[in-house]
Design a protein around this motif. Structure first.
Motif, PDB file in Angstrom:
ATOM      1  N   THR A   2       0.839  -1.199   0.000  1.00 53.10           N
ATOM      2  CA  THR A   2       0.000   0.000   0.000  1.00 53.10           C
ATOM      3  C   THR A   2       0.874   1.248   0.000  1.00 53.10           C
ATOM      4  O   THR A   2       1.728   1.420   0.864  1.00 53.10           O
ATOM      5  CB  THR A   2      -0.915   0.022   1.236  1.00 53.10           C
ATOM      6  N   SER A   3       0.670   2.128  -1.000  1.00 52.97           N
ATOM      7  CA  SER A   3       1.405   3.388  -1.061  1.00 52.97           C
ATOM      8  C   SER A   3       1.059   4.235   0.167  1.00 52.97           C
ATOM      9  O   SER A   3      -0.093   4.195   0.645  1.00 52.97           O
ATOM     10  CB  SER A   3       1.036   4.141  -2.342  1.00 52.97           C
ATOM     11  N   PRO A   4       1.997   4.981   0.762  1.00 49.69           N
ATOM     12  CA  PRO A   4       3.341   5.289   0.285  1.00 49.69           C
ATOM     13  C   PRO A   4       4.416   4.302   0.747  1.00 49.69           C
ATOM     14  O   PRO A   4       5.602   4.631   0.701  1.00 49.69           O
ATOM     15  CB  PRO A   4       3.599   6.666   0.880  1.00 49.69           C
ATOM     16  N   ARG A  27       7.135   1.450   0.666  1.00 49.76           N
ATOM     17  CA  ARG A  27       8.038   1.034  -0.387  1.00 49.76           C
ATOM     18  C   ARG A  27       8.896  -0.118   0.115  1.00 49.76           C
ATOM     19  O   ARG A  27       9.340  -0.111   1.270  1.00 49.76           O
ATOM     20  CB  ARG A  27       8.951   2.176  -0.833  1.00 49.76           C
ATOM     21  N   SER A  50       3.952   1.436 -10.960  1.00 49.96           N
ATOM     22  CA  SER A  50       3.483   2.159  -9.774  1.00 49.96           C
ATOM     23  C   SER A  50       4.411   1.977  -8.583  1.00 49.96           C
ATOM     24  O   SER A  50       4.384   2.760  -7.633  1.00 49.96           O
ATOM     25  CB  SER A  50       2.080   1.678  -9.383  1.00 49.96           C
ATOM     26  N   THR A 106       4.184  -0.405  -6.505  1.00 46.14           N
ATOM     27  CA  THR A 106       3.460  -1.020  -5.396  1.00 46.14           C
ATOM     28  C   THR A 106       3.153  -2.500  -5.621  1.00 46.14           C
ATOM     29  O   THR A 106       2.657  -3.159  -4.715  1.00 46.14           O
ATOM     30  CB  THR A 106       2.137  -0.282  -5.126  1.00 46.14           C
TER      31      THR A 106
END
Length: 340
Positions: free
Chosen positions: A285-287, A289, A303, A305
């Protein structure tokens, strides 16, 4: 004298012949040298990576730019506003050398402890200083220490900037040796971004070896897209796909477990059953990384993700570290497991 003349003439002819041979050799050497100095940009680029340098400009920026130019590198410089204000010429030199300049806050403070108004002032002041010095207004922002939250991301977006973190940490800030920096950089995959810093000698010394490794894998330095945060070609075009479709075949089962949790990151272990060779697709799940992957070969979609991990002969368990970046509750989701 007349008896010596033929010998003198013979010597002159031999001298002229020797000089002609020497001239030919020099000319041939020139051709060889010209051939071996062909720019590395002629190499095939099957993907692009983002080389980034934080905390500049510094007193060593000129030395860094010299190394980057010598190795055919264009990179993204995440500049500290206060440093730009105090060293405008170095910031201008970055742009003149073909680098992209970006926002790294005014004085490298812990921004998540600021109010929204303070964040707005900090980033706005930094972007204005960079634009004043270089003529370019930043479209990318990297929070100091990688510390962020939804408010900071919203402020950056309101100022026309996309937040960019990193996929690989060179650890140069942590005293890493040249060989360690090179080894860390060797994990870069197409579309990914590496964190490095201006002003560190070991980092400058590592650049030729980093480039040699990238070239051997047909990866080239690129720019960071302001729409996706991923590395793309220097002209902004989309690179070739970084994730190939999983092979057709049977199914397998992948089970994920969170094994370690720290304040800013956590580890996940994934165990595969039902296949000895496999492809597992994981979504985060963004943000958030993913910074490190072990016991598997990983690639990402545009993306950043969705990660695809393939078996690499290290067994049926792989793991990875995820940076929370302000979202400490979300956990990775297994999307699919394919055998073959």
């Amino acid at each position: 004298m007349s008896r010596l003349f033929p010998r003198t003439a013979l010597w002159s002819r031999r001298l002229r012949a020797a000089l002609a041979v020497l001239a030919t050799a020099v000319a041939m050497c020139g051709v060889v040298l010209a051939a071996t100095s062909t720019p590395s940009s002629a190499a095939t680029c099957n993907g692009y990576v983002g080389l980034t340098f934080d905390d500049g400009p510094t007193g060593s920026t000129s030395a860094l730019l010299n190394v980057l130019r010598a190795n055919g590198v264009r990179a993204t410089m995440f500049n500290v506003g206060q440093n730009v204000q105090n060293n405008r010429s170095a910031a201008q030199a970055q742009v003149s050398a073909g680098m992209w300049v970006a926002n790294h806050s005014w004085n490298h403070a812990h921004m998540t402890s600021m109010s929204q108004a303070q964040m707005q002032s900090d980033l706005s002041q930094t972007s204005s200083a960079i634009q004043s010095a270089t003529g370019s207004r930043p479209v990318l922002f990297r929070p100091p220490y990688g510390e962020t939250n939804s408010t900071l991301q919203s402020v950056a977006s309101s100022l026309g900037m996309r937040q960019v973190l990193w996929d690989v940490d060179s650890q140069d800030w942590n005293g890493a040796s040249v060989s360690q920096i090179v080894a860390n950089a060797s994990r870069l995959q197409a579309g990914q971004v590496i964190l490095m810093h201006d002003g560190i000698q070991n980092t400058r010394d590592a650049i030729p070896q980093i480039m040699a490794n990238l070239t051997s894998r047909n990866l080239c330095p690129g720019m960071i897209s302001s729409s996706t945060g991923r590395a793309v070609a220097p002209d902004g075009t989309t690179p070739p796909p970084t994730t190939t479709p999983p092979p057709t075949g049977g199914t397998c089962t992948a089970t994920a477990a969170t094994t370690n949790v720290w304040g800013d990151r956590y580890n996940t272990s994934v165990t595969v059953s039902g296949a000895s060779t496999w492809t597992v697709v994981v979504a985060i799940t963004s943000p958030q990384r993913i910074s490190t992957v072990w016991n598997g070969t990983a690639t990402w979609d545009s993306s950043g993700t969705v990660m695809t991990v393939r078996s690499n002969g290290s067994g049926n368990t792989f793991g990875f570290t995820t940076m929370t970046n302000g979202n400490s509750s979300a956990r990775p989701q297994i999307r699919s497991c394919t055998s073959g």
